[in-house]
Design a protein around this motif. Structure first.
Motif, mmCIF file in Angstrom:
data_model
loop_
_atom_site.group_PDB
_atom_site.id
_atom_site.type_symbol
_atom_site.label_atom_id
_atom_site.label_comp_id
_atom_site.label_asym_id
_atom_site.label_seq_id
_atom_site.Cartn_x
_atom_site.Cartn_y
_atom_site.Cartn_z
ATOM 1 N N LEU A 63 144.010 -11.607 137.774
ATOM 2 C CA LEU A 63 143.419 -12.701 136.984
ATOM 3 C C LEU A 63 142.124 -12.192 136.364
ATOM 4 N N TYR A 64 142.009 -12.353 135.059
ATOM 5 C CA TYR A 64 140.781 -11.919 134.388
ATOM 6 C C TYR A 64 140.113 -13.123 133.733
ATOM 7 N N THR A 65 138.803 -13.198 133.881
ATOM 8 C CA THR A 65 138.037 -14.309 133.326
ATOM 9 C C THR A 65 136.934 -13.782 132.426
ATOM 10 N N CYS A 66 136.847 -14.313 131.194
ATOM 11 C CA CYS A 66 135.701 -13.968 130.345
ATOM 12 C C CYS A 66 134.460 -14.609 130.951
ATOM 13 N N GLY A 67 133.509 -13.791 131.303
ATOM 14 C CA GLY A 67 132.307 -14.305 131.962
ATOM 15 C C GLY A 67 131.270 -14.812 130.968
ATOM 16 N N GLU A 107 134.736 -5.034 125.404
ATOM 17 C CA GLU A 107 134.330 -5.016 126.817
ATOM 18 C C GLU A 107 135.389 -5.650 127.722
ATOM 19 N N CYS A 108 135.967 -6.779 127.289
ATOM 20 C CA CYS A 108 136.921 -7.457 128.174
ATOM 21 C C CYS A 108 138.202 -6.651 128.325
ATOM 22 N N SER A 109 138.655 -6.021 127.224
ATOM 23 C CA SER A 109 139.870 -5.192 127.329
ATOM 24 C C SER A 109 139.631 -4.039 128.292
ATOM 25 N N PRO A 140 138.221 -15.504 117.614
ATOM 26 C CA PRO A 140 138.872 -14.196 117.494
ATOM 27 C C PRO A 140 138.919 -13.404 118.813
ATOM 28 N N HIS A 141 138.178 -13.859 119.842
ATOM 29 C CA HIS A 141 137.965 -12.974 120.993
ATOM 30 C C HIS A 141 139.260 -12.531 121.677
ATOM 31 N N HIS A 142 140.091 -13.475 122.102
ATOM 32 C CA HIS A 142 141.294 -13.072 122.835
ATOM 33 C C HIS A 142 142.340 -12.425 121.915
ATOM 34 N N ASN A 195 141.623 -10.500 119.474
ATOM 35 C CA ASN A 195 141.195 -9.100 119.334
ATOM 36 C C ASN A 195 141.417 -8.307 120.623
ATOM 37 N N GLU A 196 141.253 -8.982 121.750
ATOM 38 C CA GLU A 196 141.520 -8.297 123.026
ATOM 39 C C GLU A 196 142.970 -7.830 123.089
ATOM 40 N N ILE A 197 143.899 -8.719 122.684
ATOM 41 C CA ILE A 197 145.323 -8.347 122.715
ATOM 42 C C ILE A 197 145.552 -7.157 121.783
HETATM 43 ZN ZN ZN Z 1 136.273 -11.888 127.141
#
Ligand code: ZN
Ligand code: AMP
Length: 465
Positions: A26-30, A223-225, A248-250, A252-254
């Protein structure tokens, strides 16, 4: 019992099947730690906490990671705007790292007040610069990224379906349509996003690192990726955030994770709806926002706010106002007092206990239906089962609800027997139609902050602090 979870990626409720049955990742954007977290931010961390605890309750082992954004997040979610951390540092005449430390500590204090468990892995973004550089190098080598005028950009046209996570059409997402997005002539396509900045428009940028692309700092999304892949592996089960993170954050992460890995990365995308105030989405940039501490200063137990969030579904917006919070305070106080009134007596009734546990599980496994889970709790309170069984179930449910239903102080036994005698005396007076006497007993208790309520299950009491 299998969990059913809404997946933003497929826009439907799906059966939850983890990549590895033995451990869910499980990953959470902090938080971006340039200011206090507001209660809107805390709402999304409450739902993610309930998700983690539900998975545990259903028998899964969960490995959870959260980043702390202490670099690179600009005030616009695109690549324009001011650097949030720099803004915070200037406001308080402190260094960026000191600001980050101050607000990270306060964030976890707020989490503790709301009974949000700290994820087992917490990673400040500034500690993984080498990982971002490594990932960007691979993206350049594979042809997904390009260098232009000092920055490194991700080329979104290299992907078949960059917009898969959003419902939006491409032309709604770029310059001129989306508010706050500035035109950047260094980009090949206006939808491209920055992986590494060297041409900082902030001359006094404090944090910069050497890299093969020049001295600079990472874009926000990378950073999240990189943190997720590094700490949780190449296959991620669930990625969490609030709905504003979808684009755009998630998105772009994908893009960057799957381009880097060469395969599907994250299966389920879990997004909590916003907590709004009457003027719209609560946000730090509006300046005037509510924090856990401001609720405390106004006399609210922070768990009243947790109770408020649990009463609603995580995919529904909450419009926050104090009248609503007052109603929640009353309901929560009553609930805690009803639990306090329970006697630890009678036999343990394993069959009954199992029946209610199954019902509670079914509610949570149904896309985290916390309001129904609370209804099951109230059913237990009313049920024709022993006090011992009720207390056992309440302790069990509170592993997920985390409302401190049992940790509240028990009443002094002498006071308890005094109140019980008064309640009996009053019942007798009412039976004998001595209503003045019954009212006098109620008033006598009221003068001592003891409020009695006649309910379907008999007379209960609460002690107001
Ligand atoms: Zn994030
Ligand atoms: P930030 O500190 O701005 O990076 O935000 C931390 C988390 O709170 C992110 O997952 C955001 O999507 C989420 N968030 C921001 N505003 C709200 C809101 N009004 N309601 C619920 N969650 C929010």
């Amino acid at each position: 019992m299998t969990m059913q979870l809404y997946n933003t990626l497929t826009r439907q409720i799906e059966k939850f099947v983890p990549f590895n049955e033995r451990q869910v990742t499980l990953y959470t954007c902090g938080p971006t730690v340039y200011h206090y977290a507001h209660i809107g931010n805390m709402r999304s961390y409450i739902s993610e906490d309930v998700l983690e605890k539900t998975l545990n309750y259903l028998g899964y082992k969960v490995k959870r990671c959260m980043n702390i954004t202490d670099v690179g997040h600009l005030t616009s979610d695109s690549d324009s705007g001011d650097d949030k951390m720099l803004k915070g540092a200037k406001r308080e005449h402190m260094s960026v790292l000191d600001i980050a430390k101050k607000y990270t500590d306060i964030f976890f204090q707020d989490c503790a007040l709301l009974n949000i468990k700290k994820p087992e892995i917490v990673v400040p973004a500034t500690t993984c610069i080498d990982k971002y550089i490594e990932m960007i190098k691979v993206l350049l080598d594979k042809g997904y990224a390009y260098q232009s005028n000092g920055n490194v950009y991700f080329d979104i046209t290299k992907l078949e379906d960059y917009y898969a996570l959003t419902n939006h059409k491409e032309d709604e997402m770029v310059v001129g349509i989306r508010e706050g997005v500035e035109r950047d002539d260094s980009k090949h396509n206006q939808g491209d996003f920055v992986l590494w900045f060297t041409k900082s428009k902030f001359e006094d940028q404090e944090l910069k690192w050497d890299s093969p692309f020049g001295v600079g700092y990472p874009g926000w999304h990378i950073e999240c990726s990189a943190i997720s892949i590094n700490y949780l592996g190449e296959f991620l089960d669930i990625h969490c955030g609030a709905v504003d993170n979808i684009f755009p954050h998630h998105t772009n992460e994908i893009a960057q994770s799957e381009a880097y890995l060469g395969h599907e990365w994250c299966h389920y995308w879990f997004h909590t709806e916003h907590l709004n105030d009457k003027t719209g989405k609560m946000s730090k940039s509006k300046g005037d926002f509510l924090t856990v501490n401001s609720l405390k200063e106004k006399g609210y137990n922070p768990l009243v706010f947790r109770y408020m969030c649990l009463s609603s579904h995580y995919r529904k917006q909450i419009v926050f106002d104090f009248d609503n919070l007052d109603n929640m305070k009353e309901a929560y106080t009553k609930l805690v007092n009803r639990v306090k009134n329970l006697k630890d007596d009678g036999p343990m009734q394993p069959e009954k206990i199992k029946e209610y546990q199954e019902k509670f599980k079914r509610a949570l496994a149904d896309d985290l239906n916390t309001s129904f889970a609370l209804t099951v709790l109230y059913e237990v309170l009313k049920a024709d089962i022993s006090g011992k069984s009720k207390l056992h179930l309440i302790a069990d449910f509170d592993q997920v609800l985390s409302l401190n239903l049992l940790t509240n102080e028990k009443i002094d036994p002498a006071l308890l027997s005094y109140i019980e005698n008064k309640i009996k005396e009053r019942a007798l007076a009412k039976q004998n139609k001595e209503f003045d006497k019954a009212d006098a007993i109620r008033a006598e208790l009221f003068a001592q902050n003891i409020i009695i309520n006649d309910t379907r299950e008999g007379t209960t009491f609460e002690i107001r602090q």
